[in-house]
Design an enzyme around this catalytic site. Structure first.
Site, mmCIF file in Angstrom:
data_model
loop_
_atom_site.group_PDB
_atom_site.id
_atom_site.type_symbol
_atom_site.label_atom_id
_atom_site.label_comp_id
_atom_site.label_asym_id
_atom_site.label_seq_id
_atom_site.Cartn_x
_atom_site.Cartn_y
_atom_site.Cartn_z
ATOM 1 N N CYS A 167 13.895 79.291 87.536
ATOM 2 C CA CYS A 167 15.335 79.462 87.775
ATOM 3 C C CYS A 167 16.079 79.029 86.498
ATOM 4 O O CYS A 167 15.757 79.497 85.411
ATOM 5 C CB CYS A 167 15.697 78.652 89.017
ATOM 6 S SG CYS A 167 17.364 78.860 89.641
ATOM 7 N N ASP A 174 15.002 90.724 91.985
ATOM 8 C CA ASP A 174 15.928 89.688 91.511
ATOM 9 C C ASP A 174 17.144 90.346 90.838
ATOM 10 O O ASP A 174 17.041 91.421 90.262
ATOM 11 C CB ASP A 174 15.192 88.800 90.490
ATOM 12 C CG ASP A 174 15.841 87.424 90.310
ATOM 13 O OD1 ASP A 174 16.996 87.263 90.729
ATOM 14 O OD2 ASP A 174 15.178 86.543 89.732
ATOM 15 N N HIS A 205 14.241 86.458 93.469
ATOM 16 C CA HIS A 205 14.371 85.182 92.790
ATOM 17 C C HIS A 205 13.591 84.105 93.562
ATOM 18 O O HIS A 205 13.491 84.158 94.775
ATOM 19 C CB HIS A 205 15.853 84.816 92.717
ATOM 20 C CG HIS A 205 16.164 83.825 91.648
ATOM 21 N ND1 HIS A 205 16.185 84.158 90.323
ATOM 22 C CD2 HIS A 205 16.442 82.507 91.711
ATOM 23 C CE1 HIS A 205 16.484 83.084 89.615
ATOM 24 N NE2 HIS A 205 16.640 82.068 90.434
#
Lengths: 86, 250
Positions: free
Chosen positions: B123, B183, B215
């Site tokens: 992330c 994502d 994600h």
């Protein structure tokens, strides 16, 4: 980090937070991002905090987009039902 | 190889002399091995990240994760610390580089170090892993779905984050990138742009983008977890570090 804006606002009121204790809140932070606890990929997150009392002085909620939208309507409806100045 | 390990909390000294808490996991035994710096995600120095640190020790590496929010919220619950750091605009890039540098130096100073140190982040940590590898002497970097390595943060974005396009010429470690095709941050277009820029710059890199994954597909405690992508990703990380963290004198 991964999605959208963080919106900050000064607020005046109280929240019931850690340990079930009421505390004075001064800051609201609102953002749409990954939750820490809710079972959804993204949520609308609201932190009500008093930064002067440290990171733990925080009431946090994580709501699905649909829930947050309905909450906004509910707040507006409740406010509209009470005249200004009350 | 034994899978016995130990894990503990230690303290690093940041470039600003601040005390930086860090989670350290080490395989048992005195044999030499590489090191891995794990950069935690925006939600903080949490249990899921510490599980990853221990996994790297189980894979045979000395592994460490600095608490990037040590200064804003020492000792706080990870989610409270993350909220505090977010409200203050996030972790400055220069400080991140210094903290990862301190963590890498700590690993290299261990008697068991073979001199090689890699970095991995998920992330926001994915972007920060690339950032660190553009500024520090590292041997391998892994970017797991880091947003804003390429692409532009939305206008008015409150976190002090920019893309890393102008820093990519300084990338000095081979990069493994693991992404989900569903994502949006980073999107497949952002990944394609990064791939093309690194190819143009002749920077060694290896990218894998997974179907039916978005994600945070490595996050076992979240609905975004995708077992097939995560299992394959872990195998690729292990193989990548096995290749690049074998020791500078080997």
């Amino acid at each position: 980090m991964c999605t959208y804006a963080t919106v900050s606002e000064q607020v005046e009121g109280s929240a019931k937070g850690p340990g079930g204790q009421w505390f004075h809140v001064t800051d609201a932070t609102v953002y749409y991002d990954h939750p820490a606890h809710a079972m959804a990929e993204h949520t609308l997150n609201i932190d009500l905090a008093d930064p002067s009392r440290g990171p733990g002085a925080r009431l946090a909620v994580e709501l699905t987009r649909d829930s947050a939208t309905r909450l906004v309507r509910a707040i507006e409806e409740a406010l509209a039902s009470a005249p200004e100045g009350m | 190889m034994s899978d016995s390990l130990s894990a503990t909390t230690i303290f690093l000294t940041g470039a600003d002399d601040a005390e930086v808490e860090a989670y350290l996991a080490r395989p048992d035994g005195e044999h030499t091995r590489g090191g891995v710096v794990v950069i935690h995600h925006l939600p903080g120095y949490d249990r899921a990240t510490k599980e990853m640190v221990r996994r790297f020790a189980e894979l045979g590496y000395d592994a460490i994760c600095p608490n990037l929010y040590s200064r804003e919220a020492p000792g706080a619950d990870p989610s409270d610390a993350a909220a505090t750091a977010r409200a203050q605009g996030g972790v400055p890039d220069a400080r991140l580089v210094d903290d990862v540098g301190a963590a890498a130096a700590y690993l290299r100073a261990l008697a068991t170090s073979n001199g090689s140190v890699g970095v991995i982040g998920h992330c926001s940590g994915g972007r920060q892993a690339v950032l660190a590898a553009c500024h520090l002497d590292l041997d391998a970097a892994v970017d797991c779905y880091g947003a804003f390595v390429t692409g532009e943060p939305p206008q008015g974005y409150p976190l002090k984050v920019t893309n890393l396009v102008d820093q990519l010429p300084d990338l000095r470690a081979p990069l493994l990138g693991l992404f989900g095709k569903e994502d949006k941050t980073p999107s497949p277009e952002h990944v394609k742009e990064l791939d093309e820029r690194l190819t143009e710059l002749d920077k060694p890199h290896e990218f894998h983008s997974y179907d039916e994954a978005g994600h945070a597909f490595f996050a076992t405690d979240r609905p975004s977890y995708r077992v097939a992508a995560a299992n394959d990703g872990w195998e690729r990380i292990a193989s990548f570090f096995d290749t690049h963290l074998a020791g500078r004198d080997s």
